[in-house]
Scaffold this motif. Structure first.
Motif, mmCIF file in Angstrom:
data_model
loop_
_atom_site.group_PDB
_atom_site.id
_atom_site.type_symbol
_atom_site.label_atom_id
_atom_site.label_comp_id
_atom_site.label_asym_id
_atom_site.label_seq_id
_atom_site.Cartn_x
_atom_site.Cartn_y
_atom_site.Cartn_z
ATOM 1 N N ASP A 1 0.820 -1.213 0.000
ATOM 2 C CA ASP A 1 0.000 0.000 0.000
ATOM 3 C C ASP A 1 0.854 1.265 0.000
ATOM 4 O O ASP A 1 0.517 2.250 -0.661
ATOM 5 N N ILE A 2 1.950 1.241 0.747
ATOM 6 C CA ILE A 2 2.832 2.417 0.787
ATOM 7 C C ILE A 2 3.490 2.631 -0.570
ATOM 8 O O ILE A 2 3.534 3.743 -1.087
ATOM 9 N N TYR A 3 3.982 1.554 -1.156
ATOM 10 C CA TYR A 3 4.605 1.677 -2.473
ATOM 11 C C TYR A 3 3.588 2.077 -3.531
ATOM 12 O O TYR A 3 3.922 2.736 -4.513
ATOM 13 N N HIS A 4 2.329 1.683 -3.326
ATOM 14 C CA HIS A 4 1.264 2.063 -4.251
ATOM 15 C C HIS A 4 1.085 3.586 -4.278
ATOM 16 O O HIS A 4 0.743 4.163 -5.303
ATOM 17 N N VAL A 5 1.342 4.234 -3.147
ATOM 18 C CA VAL A 5 1.275 5.696 -3.064
ATOM 19 C C VAL A 5 2.537 6.317 -3.647
ATOM 20 O O VAL A 5 2.481 7.343 -4.342
ATOM 21 N N LEU A 6 3.684 5.719 -3.385
ATOM 22 C CA LEU A 6 4.958 6.289 -3.828
ATOM 23 C C LEU A 6 5.210 6.143 -5.330
ATOM 24 O O LEU A 6 5.821 7.015 -5.941
ATOM 25 N N THR A 7 4.745 5.047 -5.903
ATOM 26 C CA THR A 7 5.023 4.769 -7.312
ATOM 27 C C THR A 7 4.594 5.901 -8.247
ATOM 28 O O THR A 7 5.390 6.329 -9.087
ATOM 29 N N PRO A 8 3.373 6.449 -8.133
ATOM 30 C CA PRO A 8 2.995 7.553 -9.031
ATOM 31 C C PRO A 8 3.889 8.794 -8.872
ATOM 32 O O PRO A 8 4.151 9.506 -9.836
ATOM 33 N N ILE A 9 4.364 9.027 -7.672
ATOM 34 C CA ILE A 9 5.259 10.166 -7.436
ATOM 35 C C ILE A 9 6.569 9.955 -8.175
ATOM 36 O O ILE A 9 7.065 10.849 -8.868
#
Length: 115
Positions: free
Chosen positions: A2-10
């Motif tokens: 879930d955390i990487y799911h937020v970071l990936t678009p950035i």
């Protein structure tokens, strides 16, 4: 995940391919560990960490229990802590003792290591 799911678009927006590569590599590693575990619950893993030497000031002689995620391996946390304290004090000042026996302070070279 879930955390990487937020970071990936950035990282994608900034075209930071190095970070994207690291994210996907970590996710691959974590998912493989989960697959190896099967349907077992992943409880936390506990590590005893002690600090010896005058460089640690009030922490000198104290031991703590670190709780890490269940997928954390001993080598991983040892490497993380060793890198941190080598950066802080210098390689010649740090000695890692990687066993679970009681620490005999008399056997440590505290005069030269100071850590």
């Amino acid at each position: 995940n879930d955390i990487y799911h937020v970071l990936t678009p950035i990282y994608e927006a900034n075209r930071d391919f190095k970070k994207l590569s690291q994210v996907h590599s970590k996710l691959h590693e974590y998912f493989n560990r989960i697959l190896i575990q099967g349907n077992k619950r992943l409880f936390g893993t506990y590590f005893r960490v002690g600090f010896y030497g005058t460089k640690f000031d009030e922490l000198d002689g104290q031991e703590f229990i670190y709780k890490e995620p269940g997928i954390t391996k001993l080598a991983e946390i040892a490497s993380r802590l060793e890198s941190f304290y080598i950066d802080k004090f210098g390689k010649s000042q740090v000695e890692m003792i990687k066993d679970s026996n009681d620490v005999n302070r008399a056997s440590l070279d505290l005069a030269n290591k100071k850590v």
